[in-house]
Enzyme design. Sequence first.
Site, short mmCIF file in Angstrom:
data_model
loop_
_atom_site.label_atom_id
_atom_site.label_comp_id
_atom_site.label_asym_id
_atom_site.label_seq_id
_atom_site.Cartn_x
_atom_site.Cartn_y
_atom_site.Cartn_z
N CYS A 1 0.83 -1.21 0.00
CA CYS A 1 0.00 0.00 0.00
C CYS A 1 0.86 1.26 0.00
CB CYS A 1 -0.94 0.00 1.20
SG CYS A 1 -0.07 -0.24 2.76
N GLU B 1 -3.64 4.01 -8.23
CA GLU B 1 -2.78 3.02 -7.60
C GLU B 1 -2.68 1.81 -8.54
OE1 GLU B 1 -4.45 0.75 -4.31
OE2 GLU B 1 -2.60 1.12 -3.22
#
Length: 500
Positions: A307, A404
């Site tokens: 992440c 992302e």
Amino acid sequence: MNLLELSALNQRTVGFLTRRVFGNVIDGIERAPVDGRTLPVVDPATDLEIARAPDSAAADVDLAVRSARRAFEDSAWSRMRPADREAVLYRLSTLIEAHADELSALETLQSGKLQGIARMVDVGAGAEFVRYMAGWATKIEGQTMQPSIGFPPGVQYHSWTRREPVGVVAAIVPWNFPLAIALWKVAPALAAGCTVVLKPSPETPLTALRLAELALEAGLPPGALNVVCGGAEAGAALTTHPGVAKISFTGSTATGQHIARSAADALTRLTLELGGKSPLIVLADADVDKAAQGAAMGIFFNQGQVCTAGSRLLIHRSRFDAVVERLAHAAEGMKLGSGFDPSVQLGPLVSQRQMARVLACIDSARQEGATVLTGGRRHGSTGCFVQPTVLVDVNAGMRAVREEIFGPVVCAQPFDTVDEAVRLANDSPYGLAASIWSDDLSAVHRLIPRLEAGTVWVNCHNMLDNNLPLGGVKRSGVGKDLGRAAVESCTELKSVCMAV
Ligand code: NAD
């Protein structure tokens, strides 16, 4: 499956995996899903199915939440002496360490990650985190206050706060660090006296199921930790169940937003650890070798499925070519292959679906005018391998820079001034983490407060500590995992005022 994988499997996991078809763990018992549906667990290095786990429905989730509720209300867990909760958690940490070979092999099989990383991070750091949280069980405290209440005249008051466990915690976790992130949720909840329903990702349920067995062996009462496998259907049933007092979720921003909306009616407490697009900022004075090495670690660690991955590389123009060349050279030298091969540096992505997503992002960057300096393609024709990829000639409008990617893909951009670096760094819906590479202490100290990020690293990236809260700002989330903040988030402050 190759020979290396087979022998690793035989040595370490055969006992657990001979079952092949798993049930949920509810009330300390393995239970087949109510309607019998299962999902495959696939080794992403070989595309072979290694097991099947439940595709749970609302009825399975209901059984699990009721069991956790009973364990919270009736069993001794929430009222147990904190020192006894500490002892159980400590035993659990020891059991995780004792089963390190088996757990790390399962992790590599189901997620593709390198054995070394599974062993060090998921299992090693996971066990240490449980031990760290065991210590918190005996240190949860309220405060006494000096009240100023002046009515009725002459009456004195004594007031204080207590921290009480919130109840059943729904823990929903992703596939990138399956065991470690499950433990980030489970250990603080148990330390606080809560009970838990854990839903692992459908791609990676095996270590969560094994964890439930080890927790029983450690002395956790049945029902204090239930594991329900499945996907969005099970997750949605869990987050909307009226018996759940708190949701602790790690996953994508889109799912987190969905959960926040569905939790709004009941005002269920939330911790959301979501996506990121973290900048790695190389200032003009930085050592180019160190910065390039740091950038490679920042983006290629765990195949970029992190992440906090340093997926946006912002480099002072005077250092740009030197850092990017070294990074591309490092990427070209990386060996791709099975996570069980100790000479391999980059394993497969978790699934065909994730590989397709990552390759589509690279293609979109190409179409929008980015240059692929190295990588950019699938590696081989079996398994979910993507070449480590460095993109240049990118801008903030491109999908690859904004979204992302969650793969081994970095976008490198030059900047001329620190103000421009700050503008580029903060020009993102995400705010999970950032790193600064420089030995200029004054510049670093001035830059830290200007970055919109939950964590800032200096001359390192992706370094976590059990004591240091982890969480994002903006669309990277709400609340914190790790540290004191995590255990306190599983408690409710009760205020008491007594007339004396
Ligand atoms: P995801 O959002 O697809 O799934 C996460 C979990 O949510 C899974 O268990 C999934 O089954 C479940 N889920 C899916 N739909 C649901 C619904 N409607 N209701 C409830 N649960 C539901 O994420 P993923 O692809 O598994 O994981 C990758 C993401 O996780 C990335 O965005 C990454 O940044 C994020 N992540 C964040 C952190 C952090 O600490 N901030 C750490 C690791 C991963």
